[in-house]
Design a protein around this motif. Structure first.
Motif, PDB file in Angstrom:
ATOM      1  N   GLN A   6     102.821  91.697   5.748  1.00 43.17           N
ATOM      2  CA  GLN A   6     101.888  91.741   4.625  1.00 43.17           C
ATOM      3  C   GLN A   6     101.377  93.161   4.412  1.00 43.17           C
ATOM      4  O   GLN A   6     101.112  93.871   5.375  1.00 43.17           O
ATOM      5  CB  GLN A   6     100.688  90.846   4.917  1.00 43.17           C
ATOM      6  CG  GLN A   6     101.051  89.396   5.047  1.00 43.17           C
ATOM      7  CD  GLN A   6      99.840  88.513   4.824  1.00 43.17           C
ATOM      8  OE1 GLN A   6      99.283  88.457   3.743  1.00 43.17           O
ATOM      9  NE2 GLN A   6      99.430  87.848   5.878  1.00 43.17           N
ATOM     10  N   ASN A  16     101.038  94.874  15.121  1.00 40.59           N
ATOM     11  CA  ASN A  16     102.197  94.747  14.235  1.00 40.59           C
ATOM     12  C   ASN A  16     103.384  95.517  14.799  1.00 40.59           C
ATOM     13  O   ASN A  16     104.512  95.029  14.801  1.00 40.59           O
ATOM     14  CB  ASN A  16     101.909  95.343  12.843  1.00 40.59           C
ATOM     15  CG  ASN A  16     100.816  94.636  12.074  1.00 40.59           C
ATOM     16  OD1 ASN A  16      99.977  95.271  11.437  1.00 40.59           O
ATOM     17  ND2 ASN A  16     100.808  93.312  12.116  1.00 40.59           N
ATOM     18  N   TYR A 125     101.373  78.874   1.922  1.00 35.86           N
ATOM     19  CA  TYR A 125     101.850  80.165   2.450  1.00 35.86           C
ATOM     20  C   TYR A 125     103.040  80.018   3.412  1.00 35.86           C
ATOM     21  O   TYR A 125     104.063  80.691   3.250  1.00 35.86           O
ATOM     22  CB  TYR A 125     100.646  80.833   3.137  1.00 35.86           C
ATOM     23  CG  TYR A 125     100.890  82.121   3.871  1.00 35.86           C
ATOM     24  CD1 TYR A 125     100.242  83.293   3.470  1.00 35.86           C
ATOM     25  CD2 TYR A 125     101.723  82.199   4.987  1.00 35.86           C
ATOM     26  CE1 TYR A 125     100.446  84.484   4.148  1.00 35.86           C
ATOM     27  CE2 TYR A 125     101.935  83.379   5.659  1.00 35.86           C
ATOM     28  CZ  TYR A 125     101.286  84.517   5.240  1.00 35.86           C
ATOM     29  OH  TYR A 125     101.493  85.693   5.900  1.00 35.86           O
ATOM     30  N   GLN A 129     107.089  81.464   3.327  1.00 38.19           N
ATOM     31  CA  GLN A 129     107.706  82.192   4.451  1.00 38.19           C
ATOM     32  C   GLN A 129     109.040  81.536   4.846  1.00 38.19           C
ATOM     33  O   GLN A 129     110.015  82.226   5.151  1.00 38.19           O
ATOM     34  CB  GLN A 129     106.733  82.228   5.640  1.00 38.19           C
ATOM     35  CG  GLN A 129     107.277  82.977   6.828  1.00 38.19           C
ATOM     36  CD  GLN A 129     106.203  83.257   7.886  1.00 38.19           C
ATOM     37  OE1 GLN A 129     105.008  83.057   7.661  1.00 38.19           O
ATOM     38  NE2 GLN A 129     106.637  83.713   9.038  1.00 38.19           N
ATOM     39  N   ASP A 132     111.545  82.779   2.443  1.00 39.07           N
ATOM     40  CA  ASP A 132     111.929  84.173   2.755  1.00 39.07           C
ATOM     41  C   ASP A 132     113.094  84.184   3.740  1.00 39.07           C
ATOM     42  O   ASP A 132     114.051  84.936   3.599  1.00 39.07           O
ATOM     43  CB  ASP A 132     110.775  84.935   3.444  1.00 39.07           C
ATOM     44  CG  ASP A 132     109.537  85.089   2.583  1.00 39.07           C
ATOM     45  OD1 ASP A 132     109.641  84.937   1.363  1.00 39.07           O
ATOM     46  OD2 ASP A 132     108.458  85.366   3.166  1.00 39.07           O
ATOM     47  N   GLY A 144     105.874  88.481  16.026  1.00 43.68           N
ATOM     48  CA  GLY A 144     104.950  88.326  17.146  1.00 43.68           C
ATOM     49  C   GLY A 144     104.687  86.844  17.418  1.00 43.68           C
ATOM     50  O   GLY A 144     105.048  85.969  16.615  1.00 43.68           O
ATOM     51  N   ASP A 146     102.173  84.953  17.166  1.00 44.79           N
ATOM     52  CA  ASP A 146     101.392  84.155  16.212  1.00 44.79           C
ATOM     53  C   ASP A 146     102.241  83.496  15.124  1.00 44.79           C
ATOM     54  O   ASP A 146     101.749  82.616  14.417  1.00 44.79           O
ATOM     55  CB  ASP A 146     100.283  85.012  15.574  1.00 44.79           C
ATOM     56  CG  ASP A 146     100.844  86.142  14.727  1.00 44.79           C
ATOM     57  OD1 ASP A 146     101.951  86.630  15.017  1.00 44.79           O
ATOM     58  OD2 ASP A 146     100.171  86.538  13.758  1.00 44.79           O
ATOM     59  N   ALA A 181     104.084  90.618  22.855  1.00 42.85           N
ATOM     60  CA  ALA A 181     104.186  89.668  21.747  1.00 42.85           C
ATOM     61  C   ALA A 181     102.815  89.312  21.178  1.00 42.85           C
ATOM     62  O   ALA A 181     102.697  88.819  20.069  1.00 42.85           O
ATOM     63  CB  ALA A 181     104.881  88.395  22.211  1.00 42.85           C
ATOM     64  N   VAL A 183      99.334  91.439  21.176  1.00 44.67           N
ATOM     65  CA  VAL A 183      98.437  92.539  21.528  1.00 44.67           C
ATOM     66  C   VAL A 183      97.019  92.080  21.195  1.00 44.67           C
ATOM     67  O   VAL A 183      96.772  91.530  20.124  1.00 44.67           O
ATOM     68  CB  VAL A 183      98.801  93.813  20.731  1.00 44.67           C
ATOM     69  CG1 VAL A 183      97.814  94.924  21.000  1.00 44.67           C
ATOM     70  CG2 VAL A 183     100.225  94.251  21.068  1.00 44.67           C
ATOM     71  N   MET A 193      94.803  91.223  18.277  1.00 43.62           N
ATOM     72  CA  MET A 193      94.415  92.350  17.427  1.00 43.62           C
ATOM     73  C   MET A 193      94.720  91.983  15.983  1.00 43.62           C
ATOM     74  O   MET A 193      95.811  91.517  15.665  1.00 43.62           O
ATOM     75  CB  MET A 193      95.195  93.602  17.834  1.00 43.62           C
ATOM     76  CG  MET A 193      94.814  94.833  17.050  1.00 43.62           C
ATOM     77  SD  MET A 193      95.654  96.338  17.624  1.00 43.62           S
ATOM     78  CE  MET A 193      94.731  96.755  19.082  1.00 43.62           C
TER      79      MET A 193
HETATM   80  P1  TYM Z   1     101.611  89.800   9.426  1.00 42.84           P
HETATM   81  O1  TYM Z   1     101.725  90.660   8.213  1.00 42.84           O
HETATM   82  O2  TYM Z   1     100.289  89.237   9.766  1.00 42.84           O
HETATM   83  O3  TYM Z   1     102.124  90.572  10.696  1.00 42.84           O
HETATM   84  C1  TYM Z   1     103.386  91.235  10.723  1.00 42.84           C
HETATM   85  C2  TYM Z   1     104.019  91.058  12.091  1.00 42.84           C
HETATM   86  O4  TYM Z   1     103.155  91.549  13.115  1.00 42.84           O
HETATM   87  C3  TYM Z   1     102.991  90.577  14.129  1.00 42.84           C
HETATM   88  N1  TYM Z   1     101.639  90.710  14.702  1.00 42.84           N
HETATM   89  C4  TYM Z   1     101.375  90.855  16.003  1.00 42.84           C
HETATM   90  N2  TYM Z   1     102.170  90.890  17.094  1.00 42.84           N
HETATM   91  C5  TYM Z   1     101.576  91.071  18.304  1.00 42.84           C
HETATM   92  N3  TYM Z   1     100.243  91.206  18.474  1.00 42.84           N
HETATM   93  C6  TYM Z   1      99.407  91.165  17.424  1.00 42.84           C
HETATM   94  N4  TYM Z   1      98.095  91.317  17.601  1.00 42.84           N
HETATM   95  C7  TYM Z   1      99.954  90.971  16.124  1.00 42.84           C
HETATM   96  N5  TYM Z   1      99.425  90.886  14.871  1.00 42.84           N
HETATM   97  C8  TYM Z   1     100.465  90.723  14.022  1.00 42.84           C
HETATM   98  C9  TYM Z   1     103.188  89.247  13.433  1.00 42.84           C
HETATM   99  O5  TYM Z   1     103.574  88.237  14.344  1.00 42.84           O
HETATM  100  C10 TYM Z   1     104.287  89.579  12.433  1.00 42.84           C
HETATM  101  O6  TYM Z   1     105.552  89.465  13.021  1.00 42.84           O
HETATM  102  N6  TYM Z   1     103.444  85.459   7.825  1.00 42.84           N
HETATM  103  C11 TYM Z   1     103.809  86.788   8.274  1.00 42.84           C
HETATM  104  C12 TYM Z   1     104.591  87.593   7.270  1.00 42.84           C
HETATM  105  C13 TYM Z   1     105.859  86.970   6.779  1.00 42.84           C
HETATM  106  C14 TYM Z   1     107.061  86.795   7.529  1.00 42.84           C
HETATM  107  C15 TYM Z   1     107.984  86.229   6.624  1.00 42.84           C
HETATM  108  C16 TYM Z   1     107.412  87.092   8.849  1.00 42.84           C
HETATM  109  C17 TYM Z   1     106.097  86.501   5.524  1.00 42.84           C
HETATM  110  N7  TYM Z   1     107.362  86.059   5.429  1.00 42.84           N
HETATM  111  C18 TYM Z   1     109.276  85.913   7.035  1.00 42.84           C
HETATM  112  C19 TYM Z   1     108.726  86.759   9.237  1.00 42.84           C
HETATM  113  C20 TYM Z   1     109.623  86.180   8.342  1.00 42.84           C
HETATM  114  C21 TYM Z   1     102.535  87.552   8.574  1.00 42.84           C
HETATM  115  O7  TYM Z   1     101.499  87.275   8.028  1.00 42.84           O
HETATM  116  O8  TYM Z   1     102.695  88.628   9.366  1.00 42.84           O
END
Ligand code: TYM
Length: 328
Positions: A6, A16, A125, A129, A132, A144, A146, A181, A183, A193
Motif C-alpha cells: 500500500q 515492510n 479488501y 487482494q 491481485d 510478512g 500478517d 516475518a 518486526v 511495527m
Molecule cells: P502492507 O502494505 O500493509 O504491507 C506490505 C508488506 O509488508 C509486510 N509487513 C510486515 N512484515 C513484517 N513486519 C511488519 N511489522 C510488517 N508490516 C507490514 C506485509 O506483510 C506485506 O507483505 N494487503 C497487503 C497489500 C496487498 C498484497 C496484495 C500483498 C494487496 N494485494 C497481493 C500480497 C499480494 C498489505 O496491506 O500490505
C-alpha cells in the motif's frame, strides 16, 4: 510471483522491508515477478487525493531504490490494470459473507476506524487482494506474517473456483521469511511495527538519520541488563536483535556474544548505525528517481503494459468460464 504494497504512508518502514520487500528483490531471479503498488486498496480508508498521487510515486521510487529491477520484474500501479477490480467483483461473488467477516485485519482496522468510517471496501479488501494474486497465476507470494490469513483465503477461493468452473487458477503458496516475518513496534513491542500505531515506534526508510537514531535510542526495553533474545520475556530487546541480525547478516547468537557484558545502550547505538547505513543510499536513490518523474512514469507504464498482457488473458478465461456472453 506477485506481491503488493500500500502507498498510504509515503515512506515504507523497516517491517515492510524485512518482512516482504527484501524477498521481492531477492526472488526476482527465481521467477517472473509482478509487483504492484496497491492504490485501490489505499482508498478503503479516507485519503487525500494529492497525497495519494504523491505517495504512489514515492512508493514506486522506493521499490526501485531498494532493488526491484524493471528489466526483470513488472513494477506497476494497481489502478493502471483495470482487470484487478474486474476479477475482484467475480471473486466477491464466490466469497461467503461470514468467511469475509472472519478476516482479523478487517476486525482490527474496522475497530480502529469506528463503525461510521468503516466502508464496504474495507470489508471486501481481502477479496481484491485475492484477485491481485490470481490474475497472474502466482505460485508464490512473498509477504510478512500478517498476510497469512489473506493468503489462505486466496487459496480457498482459487480451489473453489477451479472446483466449480474447471481448472483455471494456480493455487499460490505463501512465502514468509524466517526471522523477520513480524518486526515489532519499538514503543509497543507486543504489536507489529505499523504506521498506524501512535508514538515513535515505527522506523521509516525515509526518516532523517537523526530521527532514526532517536527512535531506536528510545525503544522500549525491559528492566534487565543482558542482551539476550527471549521473545516471551524480552520482546523489545529480541526485536532489536532481530532487526540488527537481518540487516547486518550476523546471527542473533553471534550478536548475543558480541554484546556480552555490554548494556542495552551499546546495542541501540550500534543498531542505529546499522540502520542508517542501510537507508542512506536507499534515500539518495529514491530522491534521484523522484527528480525524473517522466522516467519513473515511463517505467510504471511499461510495467502496467506487461501486467495487462497476463491479466487480460486470465480475466477473459474467467469471464468465459462463469458464463458471460462475449461481446460481439
Ligand atoms: P502492507 O502494505 O500493509 O504491507 C506490505 C508488506 O509488508 C509486510 N509487513 C510486515 N512484515 C513484517 N513486519 C511488519 N511489522 C510488517 N508490516 C507490514 C506485509 O506483510 C506485506 O507483505 N494487503 C497487503 C497489500 C496487498 C498484497 C496484495 C500483498 C494487496 N494485494 C497481493 C500480497 C499480494 C498489505 O496491506 O500490505
Amino acid at each position: 510471483m506477485l506481491s503488493g504494497i500500500q502507498p498510504t504512508a509515503g515512506s515504507f518502514h523497516l517491517g515492510n522491508y524485512l518482512g516482504a520487500l527484501r524477498q521481492w528483490v531477492d526472488l526476482q531471479d527465481s521467477a517472473e515477478a509482478f509487483y504492484c503498488v496497491v492504490d485501490l486498496h489505499a482508498i478503503t480508508v479516507a485519503q487525500d487525493p494529492a497525497e495519494l498521487r504523491r505517495n504512489t510515486l514515492t512508493s514506486a521510487a522506493q521499490l526501485l531504490a531498494l532493488g526491484v529491477d524493471p528489466s526483470r520484474s513488472a513494477l506497476f500501479v494497481q489502478s493502471h490494470v483495470p482487470e484487478h477490480a474486474q476479477l475482484g467483483w467475480v471473486m466477491q461473488c464466490l466469497t461467503g459473507f461470514g468467511e469475509a467477516g472472519r478476516m482479523t485485519q478487517f476486525k482490527d482496522k474496522s475497530q480502529r476506524q469506528g463503525a461510521a468510517n468503516t466502508t464496504v471496501g474495507l470489508f471486501t479488501y481481502p477479496i481484491l487482494q485475492v484477485a491481485d494474486i490470481l490474475l497472474y497465476q502466482a505460485a508464490r507470494v512473498p509477504v510478512g506474517e500478517d498476510q497469512r490469513q489473506h493468503l489462505e483465503l486466496t487459496r480457498d477461493l482459487a480451489v473453489r473456483f477451479n472446483g466449480r468452473f474447471g481448472e483455471t487458477f494456480t493455487v499460490p503458496e505463501v512465502f514468509i521469511p524466517p526471522g523477520a516475518a513480524k518486526v515489532l513496534d519499538l514503543q509497543t513491542p507486543e504489536k507489529q511495527m505499523s504506521k498506524s500505531l501512535p508514538g515513535a515506534g515505527c522506523v521509516f526508510l525515509l526518516d532523517e538519520p537523526k530521527v532514526t537514531a532517536k527512535k531506536i535510542r528510545s525503544a522500549v526495553t525491559d528492566t534487565g541488563r543482558e542482551v539476550v533474545a527471549d521473545a516471551a520475556n524480552k520482546p523489545g530487546i529480541t526485536n532489536l536483535l532481530t532487526i540488527h541480525s537481518a540487516l547486518s547478516g550476523r546471527t542473533v547468537a553471534q550478536l548475543e556474544q558480541d554484546f556480552d557484558g555490554r548494556g542495552y545502550g551499546d546495542l541501540k547505538k550500534e543498531l542505529a548505525e546499522v540502520v542508517t547505513e542501510f537507508v542512506a543510499p536507499v534515500q539518495q536513490r529514491t530522491h534521484e528517481l523522484l527528480d525524473d518523474r517522466a522516467e519513473l512514469e515511463r517505467t510504471l507504464a511499461e510495467g502496467a503494459a506487461r501486467a495487462r498482457e497476463v491479466a487480460a488473458g486470465t480475466l477473459a478465461q474467467v469471464y468465459d468460464r462463469v458464463g458471460f456472453l462475449p461481446p460481439a
